[in-house]
Design a protein around this motif. Sequence first.
Motif, short mmCIF file in Angstrom:
data_model
loop_
_atom_site.label_atom_id
_atom_site.label_comp_id
_atom_site.label_asym_id
_atom_site.label_seq_id
_atom_site.Cartn_x
_atom_site.Cartn_y
_atom_site.Cartn_z
N ARG A 163 29.77 28.14 39.27
CA ARG A 163 29.99 29.79 39.33
C ARG A 163 30.93 30.29 38.51
N THR A 164 30.59 31.65 38.04
CA THR A 164 31.45 32.39 37.26
C THR A 164 31.53 33.79 37.75
N GLY A 165 32.29 34.47 37.23
CA GLY A 165 32.13 36.10 37.77
C GLY A 165 32.75 36.23 38.89
N SER A 166 32.43 37.23 40.01
CA SER A 166 32.96 37.33 41.37
C SER A 166 32.27 36.00 42.22
N PHE A 167 31.33 35.42 41.88
CA PHE A 167 30.91 34.33 42.44
C PHE A 167 31.69 33.14 42.34
N GLY A 168 32.31 33.17 41.34
CA GLY A 168 33.06 31.99 41.02
C GLY A 168 34.71 32.31 41.36
N TRP A 169 35.17 33.35 41.23
CA TRP A 169 36.66 33.70 41.32
C TRP A 169 37.04 34.66 42.28
N LEU A 170 36.36 35.46 43.09
CA LEU A 170 36.71 36.52 44.06
C LEU A 170 37.88 36.02 44.87
N SER A 274 44.35 41.78 45.29
CA SER A 274 44.39 43.24 44.73
C SER A 274 43.18 43.59 43.90
N VAL A 275 42.68 42.69 42.95
CA VAL A 275 41.43 42.95 42.21
C VAL A 275 40.21 42.89 43.25
N GLY A 276 40.35 41.80 44.04
CA GLY A 276 39.29 41.57 45.09
C GLY A 276 39.08 42.87 46.05
N VAL A 277 40.01 43.21 46.63
CA VAL A 277 40.23 44.52 47.38
C VAL A 277 39.50 45.57 46.79
N GLU A 278 39.88 45.75 45.54
CA GLU A 278 39.28 46.93 44.73
C GLU A 278 37.92 46.88 44.18
N TYR A 279 37.65 45.73 44.28
CA TYR A 279 36.29 45.39 43.72
C TYR A 279 35.01 45.76 44.96
N ILE A 280 35.64 45.22 46.21
CA ILE A 280 34.57 45.14 47.46
C ILE A 280 34.63 46.82 47.80
N LEU A 294 25.02 41.00 51.43
CA LEU A 294 24.57 41.79 49.88
C LEU A 294 23.75 40.88 49.19
N PRO A 295 22.46 41.33 48.60
CA PRO A 295 21.73 40.82 47.52
C PRO A 295 22.59 40.20 46.34
N MET A 296 21.94 39.24 45.97
CA MET A 296 22.79 38.62 44.61
C MET A 296 22.89 39.53 43.62
N ASP A 297 21.74 40.33 43.46
CA ASP A 297 21.62 41.44 42.25
C ASP A 297 22.79 42.48 42.34
N ASP A 298 23.34 42.83 43.66
CA ASP A 298 24.27 43.81 43.89
C ASP A 298 25.50 43.26 43.13
N LEU A 299 26.13 42.03 43.44
CA LEU A 299 26.98 41.72 42.94
C LEU A 299 27.19 41.31 41.48
N VAL A 300 25.78 40.77 40.73
CA VAL A 300 25.54 40.83 39.31
C VAL A 300 25.75 41.97 38.62
N THR A 301 25.56 42.78 39.23
CA THR A 301 25.44 44.15 38.46
C THR A 301 26.91 44.92 38.64
N SER A 302 27.76 44.39 39.33
CA SER A 302 29.18 44.80 39.48
C SER A 302 30.17 43.86 38.77
N MET A 303 29.73 43.47 37.49
CA MET A 303 30.48 42.47 37.04
C MET A 303 31.61 42.95 36.03
N GLY A 304 31.94 44.13 36.17
CA GLY A 304 33.01 44.74 35.12
C GLY A 304 34.34 44.27 35.41
N THR A 305 34.51 43.89 36.83
CA THR A 305 36.00 43.51 37.04
C THR A 305 36.25 42.16 36.18
N ASN A 306 37.44 41.95 35.73
CA ASN A 306 38.04 40.62 35.06
C ASN A 306 38.60 39.93 36.05
N PHE A 307 37.58 38.91 36.50
CA PHE A 307 37.94 37.75 37.63
C PHE A 307 38.29 36.72 36.60
N MET A 308 39.25 35.98 37.19
CA MET A 308 39.95 34.76 36.54
C MET A 308 40.46 33.94 37.59
#
Length: 523
Positions: A163-170, A274-280, A294-308
Amino acid sequence: MDLFSLIACCVVLFDLFPIASAALYNTVIQTNYGPVQGYPAFNSSPTGNLTNWKDITVWKGIPFAATTAGQNRFKPPQAAESWNSTLLARSWGNVCPSATSDSDYTIDEDCLNLNIWSAANSTDAKLPVVMWSYPAASTAADALFDGGGMANKGVVYVNYNYRTGSFGWLALPELSEERYAETGYNSSGNWGMLDQFAALKWIHVNIEAFGGDPDHITVMGQSAGSAATYHILNSPLTEGLIVGAIIESGVRDPHDPLCTSLAEGYATLDASLSVGVEYIEGLNISTLAELRELPMDDLVTSMGTNFMATLDHYALPATYLETLLNGSANNVPVMTGNTKDESGASYGLNITVAEYLADINSTYSGNWTVEFLALYPANDSTTASGAYNSQWTDRSNVGTWLWSQLWATASTNPVYTYFWDHAPPGQDQGAHHESEINYVLNNLYDTDLPWEQEDYVIAAKMNAYWVNFIKTGNPNGGDLTQWNATNTSALVQHVGDGWGAIPAAPAEKVALYKAWFDSLVAY
């Protein structure tokens, strides 16, 4: 048909088709979840250096964990459901969301699967194993990461999806509460890292049935995959599971500010929360329960946040500097290095002197500007472009060499450091980020570039070094140019357009970078 004609016919058939008894693709392999069957990796001889192609079996899309959707979203990987009928492992598994937008792949949260290449002739072959972690925005199905070239040399090669993005690092306060209840650690995020650990543990449990040695696993990756490898090297959750690590374009002096932004970057737990709270909040929800619905695509289309990755003192146990000074969970040999045109250096660059000076002043502020300009001077566009690239290339080489010196603080095992400078044909980025991968894996046959004879020669040598390291913890062997472990002479191994020991940089530049790094806050 007379006897001689019959014999001739059989010889032709022998050349065209692999002998079934000589490989594992006609054998049903039993895993801890259920039986699987692979198939021949090649139907005919591939172009290049492969001599054992008829023996290579590939298994694709084997689940190593359950779906990560629904109530499994933002949780450590859960055990896969067992199956009774034989899984015909002929197709790539699903790709995790946000890893790639390539429409050739099926993107789904049920994506924790792996692929295996093995030339073993029996399930008790006990061949050395390597686990490959891919770079960002990739997938295990990418042809660049095909494992046939490694399998050809007697290595069982495994790659996998994570997993990567929010799915992998939220990270979220609610997630931290869940994890504390389960582990006693105030941990959140790092789901992708836990996927990587789970894949390694699956390999350890199951790989013997594929002809591999579960007690001889080397982990290996490039860029984001090198970060995955570094996390495995350091984490107590993987202690004792590996015998070596290959970190391509990944480690550097922990004082280097680039550590915070490149693949190996991580954040404190507070910063990740802090990044996670702002994201949701941006998703117009406030609870973990809503997030999991939420549907998977809702999270995919919100990938602008820099998750690490998150410094959670659980999966990622300590800062990189602390790990180097106090010792990593896995005290094993390491191979690491960089390419010429990456991490700031750009082949074919054309900038003005003014642009160069502006960059130097912003990067090395204060009195350091004068010292860097003295060693990297410029008086026109050509020299400015060259100096700009040179200081970025040297920064990576010296930083990696300094990392190896810090590694020696607590480790009793060697580090082998390389510098790659060969530019693959048919492209205009030079010896760019990822450009060594085809050669390391000896899989030029699977990538559409206008390869020349020298590329096959280079691939054979690169692959031989890497295979030697995977097998013995030392890249040397055969007729290869000697590669010495990194030491205080500041020598690294030149690979690509030349072979042998070279300085990481001229001595005065090494000294300058060391002094500059020492003046900065460690990561």
